[in-house]
Structure formats: structure tokens, C-alpha cells
Design a protein around this motif. Sequence first.
Motif, PDB file in Angstrom:
ATOM      1  N   SER A  96     -37.708  81.962-110.121  1.00  0.00           N
ATOM      2  CA  SER A  96     -36.581  82.804-110.521  1.00  0.00           C
ATOM      3  C   SER A  96     -35.789  83.361-109.339  1.00  0.00           C
ATOM      4  O   SER A  96     -34.669  83.857-109.532  1.00  0.00           O
ATOM      5  CB  SER A  96     -37.068  83.959-111.410  1.00  0.00           C
ATOM      6  OG  SER A  96     -37.951  84.802-110.698  1.00  0.00           O
TER       7      SER A  96
ATOM      8  N   GLN B  16     -29.798  82.424-113.497  1.00  0.00           N
ATOM      9  CA  GLN B  16     -29.948  83.539-114.426  1.00  0.00           C
ATOM     10  C   GLN B  16     -30.084  83.102-115.878  1.00  0.00           C
ATOM     11  O   GLN B  16     -30.786  83.759-116.659  1.00  0.00           O
ATOM     12  CB  GLN B  16     -28.766  84.492-114.279  1.00  0.00           C
ATOM     13  CG  GLN B  16     -28.716  85.200-112.928  1.00  0.00           C
ATOM     14  CD  GLN B  16     -27.516  86.108-112.787  1.00  0.00           C
ATOM     15  OE1 GLN B  16     -26.522  85.966-113.505  1.00  0.00           O
ATOM     16  NE2 GLN B  16     -27.585  87.045-111.853  1.00  0.00           N
ATOM     17  N   THR B  17     -29.424  82.004-116.250  1.00  0.00           N
ATOM     18  CA  THR B  17     -29.387  81.622-117.662  1.00  0.00           C
ATOM     19  C   THR B  17     -30.316  80.468-118.009  1.00  0.00           C
ATOM     20  O   THR B  17     -30.660  80.293-119.186  1.00  0.00           O
ATOM     21  CB  THR B  17     -27.958  81.225-118.088  1.00  0.00           C
ATOM     22  OG1 THR B  17     -27.540  80.070-117.326  1.00  0.00           O
ATOM     23  CG2 THR B  17     -26.981  82.360-117.852  1.00  0.00           C
TER      24      THR B  17
ATOM     25  N   ALA C  10     -34.452  81.539-114.962  1.00  0.00           N
ATOM     26  CA  ALA C  10     -35.162  82.812-115.124  1.00  0.00           C
ATOM     27  C   ALA C  10     -35.790  82.994-116.504  1.00  0.00           C
ATOM     28  O   ALA C  10     -36.956  83.420-116.601  1.00  0.00           O
ATOM     29  CB  ALA C  10     -34.229  83.980-114.795  1.00  0.00           C
TER      30      ALA C  10
END
Length: 297
Positions: free
Chosen positions: A189, A234-235, A238
Amino acid sequence: MATPPVYPPLVTPFTASNEVDVDALAALVDAVESRGVDGVVPCGTTGEFASLTEAEYETVVETTADTASGRVVAGVADTSVAGVRSKVETAADAGCDAVLVTGPYFHTENAAGGTESFLRAAVADAPLPVYLYNIPVYVGDRLGSRTVSTLAEAGLVAGIKDSSGDLDYLLTLVRSTPDDFELFCGYDSVLVPALTSGATGGINALANVVPEVFDAARSALAEGETERAVHLSQTAIAPLFEQCAAHGFAPATKVGAAARGFLDSTAVRPPLVDLDEGARGDVADAVDEALAVVDVD
């Protein structure tokens, strides 16, 4: 920037009778390499190395080296100097390109200098390039930045995989190690921020599952599309990483790989347990969502 390399620490597939499934392992190597990774890492943490016998370890390393077309970096962690050295020889004999070693675990150092002494003895005269592996959650100790820089400056190690998730630690290594020292982020991440901060590449469990996403993220950075890389992180990365962190990396990664059709069996060895139906569904949904971000069916 140059395109950063990404390697998956391969899961180790098991048959219904709890044996290493060499055919499934070879198929997994083909699946991830055909989808953009630069090499593979057998017998890492996600590969359940601590649950393999010596003979099984050799089988996994040899099968991977025989199958892979990219770089092969074999995990050689052990509790003893002799154990590490034996695994290094096995990796070299199998035709691997490099090895990955943790500090000592169970018995960690009781005073400063113990870990460095262990590592110096374990990798002395190694026939392959050696990469350190910092994973304090399992080893019990963090590899001190001074130990890392000392071993790097002495020419004993070529780089490190850092799975701590601590960007400040990684940045300390960027500043304190030679320019040619390679820093691989093992905490999926934070891969993108690590790469923008000086890391060389990634050794990431979820590259077993969505190698296309990692290929897209590192390519975006290489092309100067930082916003796209952050968006992918992020999308796509993570949320799936959160599922793995919640359910265990080897079990959840196997479920994710099976959802892609890369594996038939998700069996793990005790003390690990397979995921229940609810968790399997959560992981599969996160895989679908990650692939949708990069338009992969």
C-alpha cells in the motif's frame, strides 16, 4: 524515471494431499510473468517458507528457477548461520539470480552487533548477490539502518526488501546507503510513495494476484503520470492490501490468485487456515474492483 521493477513473492501451491504442487507453481510463474512482472521471489513469507521441509524448499526453488524467464530471487531465511548458507547454496545450484535473507529470528540479538555478526557470517563469500529482508512483525527486530548501511558499504549486500511500511525508515536508508544499493518496498500500500521517494522497485504479495495493476502503477510513474499512479495505489492496491492484512497474506493472496484462475487450490499449512466464505467473497470483490480500475476483465 526508469521503470521500477516489481516482483511477486510467490505463494507456494499445495495439492489436496498437502504436497507442494509443482505444476501449479510453474503455472503461477507463467501467469504473473505474462502479465508484466520482472521476476519472482520463491520461498518468501507469502510462500510459507517456514512450513516447508528442506526437500520441499529445494523443489520450490528449483521449479521456480526452471520455469521463470525473469529474475529469480530466492528467500533463504533461517534461524542459523549454517541454515542460511545451505539455502544460499541450494539457490545457486538451482540457477537463481540472487537471494533474500532476514535477520535471525526466535533468537534475536541480545546486544548491539548480534544481528550484524549473524548476517556477516551467513552471507560471507555468497555465490549470489544478497538482499536483506526487513520484516520486523515476524522476525521480532528491525534491521537497524546503521547495520544495513555498514553491510552495504562493505559490499556484502546489494539491496534490501523493506516490509515494515515505515517510510521514514526507508528514507533513512535512501540517504545512508550507496547510490547503487537497491531498495525494494515490500509493503504494497505504500509502494507508490516509496518509489517517488527513492525506492528502486517493489517485491509485493499482491503482484501474485493483480500484476497488471502494479505494472500500470510503476509505468505511470516512469511516464511522469504521478497522479495516475497515486490513484491506482489508493483505489486498486490499498483496498486489496487491507483485505490481506486483515486475513493473512498467504491465505488471502492464494484466494485472490484463485479468483483470477491462477490457482485451483487455496490450501495453506498450519498454523495458517484457509479463509471462510465471507472473507473469500470480500477478497474476490476487492480483486474485481482493482482490475476494474485498470480495465482488466
